[in-house]
Scaffold this active site. Sequence first.
Site, PDB file in Angstrom:
ATOM      1  N   LYS A   3      40.447  -5.506  33.157  1.00  0.00           N
ATOM      2  CA  LYS A   3      39.721  -6.430  34.055  1.00  0.00           C
ATOM      3  C   LYS A   3      40.720  -7.301  34.800  1.00  0.00           C
ATOM      4  O   LYS A   3      40.600  -7.525  36.008  1.00  0.00           O
ATOM      5  CB  LYS A   3      38.745  -7.292  33.245  1.00  0.00           C
ATOM      6  CG  LYS A   3      37.530  -6.508  32.763  1.00  0.00           C
ATOM      7  CD  LYS A   3      36.686  -7.291  31.771  1.00  0.00           C
ATOM      8  CE  LYS A   3      35.634  -6.380  31.148  1.00  0.00           C
ATOM      9  NZ  LYS A   3      34.880  -7.017  30.065  1.00  0.00           N
TER      10      LYS A   3
ATOM     11  N   GLN B 253      34.030 -12.115  26.444  1.00  0.00           N
ATOM     12  CA  GLN B 253      34.147 -10.725  25.987  1.00  0.00           C
ATOM     13  C   GLN B 253      33.379 -10.518  24.683  1.00  0.00           C
ATOM     14  O   GLN B 253      33.506 -11.303  23.738  1.00  0.00           O
ATOM     15  CB  GLN B 253      35.636 -10.395  25.778  1.00  0.00           C
ATOM     16  CG  GLN B 253      35.928  -8.952  25.476  1.00  0.00           C
ATOM     17  CD  GLN B 253      35.708  -8.004  26.654  1.00  0.00           C
ATOM     18  OE1 GLN B 253      35.629  -8.443  27.797  1.00  0.00           O
ATOM     19  NE2 GLN B 253      35.582  -6.730  26.363  1.00  0.00           N
TER      20      GLN B 253
ATOM     21  N   ASP C 104      28.319 -11.403  33.980  1.00  0.00           N
ATOM     22  CA  ASP C 104      27.833 -10.291  33.154  1.00  0.00           C
ATOM     23  C   ASP C 104      26.361 -10.026  33.394  1.00  0.00           C
ATOM     24  O   ASP C 104      25.843  -8.968  33.058  1.00  0.00           O
ATOM     25  CB  ASP C 104      27.991 -10.673  31.672  1.00  0.00           C
ATOM     26  CG  ASP C 104      29.263 -10.098  31.045  1.00  0.00           C
ATOM     27  OD1 ASP C 104      29.834 -10.776  30.176  1.00  0.00           O
ATOM     28  OD2 ASP C 104      29.663  -8.985  31.415  1.00  0.00           O
TER      29      ASP C 104
HETATM   30  N1  LIG Z   1      31.079  -9.726  28.080  1.00  0.00           N
HETATM   31  C1  LIG Z   1      31.376  -8.393  28.136  1.00  0.00           C
HETATM   32  N2  LIG Z   1      31.187  -7.725  29.288  1.00  0.00           N
HETATM   33  C2  LIG Z   1      31.499  -6.384  29.392  1.00  0.00           C
HETATM   34  O1  LIG Z   1      31.309  -5.771  30.452  1.00  0.00           O
HETATM   35  C3  LIG Z   1      32.036  -5.729  28.261  1.00  0.00           C
HETATM   36  C4  LIG Z   1      32.188  -6.466  27.079  1.00  0.00           C
HETATM   37  N3  LIG Z   1      31.875  -7.796  27.035  1.00  0.00           N
HETATM   38  N4  LIG Z   1      32.648  -5.869  25.953  1.00  0.00           N
HETATM   39  C5  LIG Z   1      33.046  -4.479  25.957  1.00  0.00           C
HETATM   40  C6  LIG Z   1      32.331  -3.691  27.011  1.00  0.00           C
HETATM   41  C7  LIG Z   1      33.002  -2.371  27.330  1.00  0.00           C
HETATM   42  N5  LIG Z   1      33.373  -2.493  28.723  1.00  0.00           N
HETATM   43  C8  LIG Z   1      34.105  -1.493  29.381  1.00  0.00           C
HETATM   44  C9  LIG Z   1      34.767  -1.744  30.555  1.00  0.00           C
HETATM   45  C10 LIG Z   1      35.529  -0.742  31.157  1.00  0.00           C
HETATM   46  C11 LIG Z   1      35.659   0.485  30.578  1.00  0.00           C
HETATM   47  C12 LIG Z   1      36.517   1.521  31.210  1.00  0.00           C
HETATM   48  O2  LIG Z   1      37.118   1.293  32.254  1.00  0.00           O
HETATM   49  N6  LIG Z   1      36.654   2.685  30.552  1.00  0.00           N
HETATM   50  C13 LIG Z   1      37.542   3.752  31.032  1.00  0.00           C
HETATM   51  C14 LIG Z   1      38.421   4.241  29.878  1.00  0.00           C
HETATM   52  C15 LIG Z   1      39.082   3.072  29.176  1.00  0.00           C
HETATM   53  C16 LIG Z   1      39.859   3.524  27.963  1.00  0.00           C
HETATM   54  O3  LIG Z   1      40.759   4.355  28.161  1.00  0.00           O
HETATM   55  O4  LIG Z   1      39.481   3.049  26.874  1.00  0.00           O
HETATM   56  C17 LIG Z   1      36.723   4.938  31.515  1.00  0.00           C
HETATM   57  O5  LIG Z   1      35.569   5.081  31.000  1.00  0.00           O
HETATM   58  O6  LIG Z   1      37.231   5.672  32.355  1.00  0.00           O
HETATM   59  C18 LIG Z   1      35.003   0.757  29.393  1.00  0.00           C
HETATM   60  C19 LIG Z   1      34.222  -0.237  28.801  1.00  0.00           C
HETATM   61  C20 LIG Z   1      32.992  -3.686  29.216  1.00  0.00           C
HETATM   62  N7  LIG Z   1      32.417  -4.407  28.290  1.00  0.00           N
END
Ligand SMILES: Nc1nc(=O)c2c([nH]1)NC[C@@H]1CN(c3ccc(C(=O)N[C@@H](CCC(=O)O)C(=O)O)cc3)C=[N+]21
Length: 285
Positions: free
Chosen positions: A52, A96, A119
């Site tokens: 992020k 988070q 969020d």
């Molecule tokens: N308040 C809060 N808001 C959130 O939006 C929030 C959170 N907490 N806690 C955790 C989850 C999870 N999350 C992700 C964000 C980006 C990828 C992302 O970019 N994933 C990559 C791969 C990342 C990797 O390699 O692990 C993809 O799918 O291509 C995944 C998961 C946002 N979250």
Amino acid sequence: MTAILRGDLVARELDDATRIEVERLRADGIDPSLAVVLVGEDPASEIYVRRKRLAAEAVGIRSIEHRLGAATSQQSLLALIATLNADPGIHGILVQLPLPPQIASDEVLGAITPHKDVDGFHPVNVGRLSTGTGGLIPCTPLGCMLLLDRVIADFRGLKAVVIGKSNIVGKPVAMLLLERECTVTITHIHTRGLPEIARTADIIVAAAGSPGLVRGDWVKPGAVLIDVGINRIAREDGKTVIVGDVAANECDHAAVLTPVPRGVGPMTIACLLRNTVQAARLALA
Ligand SMILES: Nc1nc(=O)c2c([nH]1)NC[C@@H]1CN(c3ccc(C(=O)N[C@@H](CCC(=O)O)C(=O)O)cc3)C=[N+]21
């Protein structure tokens, strides 16, 4: 043959538009700023917070991180949120998840002032989503809809099956699909006859957090599959890989599939940045 809908490529286009909006805001005297609060040392959270920050900086959004120890009290966290709420130089606030057990997430999320709740988890924003009256939309559901907009011109009357009923994805994405006049069925892993229900769907949003749950015979030919699952599993060689909720190798009769990784995940981040500039624009109003 299934068309693979790459969320990372769509996210890049979204970021280009966000970058332009940041420049406009700067010209209007606003320096869009996102405060990210991380409590504890959860490794996955470290990955996402880093992603992020890098994404925010790449579009010119100022990203400020507040790191608190795993033993932080709910009171201390709430005090930090109150400070961020009151800070005119902060436009978006993200705490988070998950939070350590001594902290009640809903109380913390409810303490973020709604117009900085990038969020979209605050009850006021959930209410605005349910009534279609504006507000900030949760990042992953918004990302799913922006991906669907790439492949579906007219949603009216389409059957959508959402698998998963979380406040973060399942419930809000069902609302957004309903807004588009889909006929929406919200299910979860305990739903009886889930495969038969899924087979009726023109659109399946799989957000159950269950690796490979959606099998090939759950998918009717020509369906559109949005795979929200981000499941970390250990491979035989001990390496950890991320897999989705859809058994992608069984679904080549689907019309469209979003991959994991490089599907919904990057859209989540791009929509967070989009929400931050939307919140910053509000500060101008
Ligand atoms: N308040 C809060 N808001 C959130 O939006 C929030 C959170 N907490 N806690 C955790 C989850 C999870 N999350 C992700 C964000 C980006 C990828 C992302 O970019 N994933 C990559 C791969 C990342 C990797 O390699 O692990 C993809 O799918 O291509 C995944 C998961 C946002 N979250």
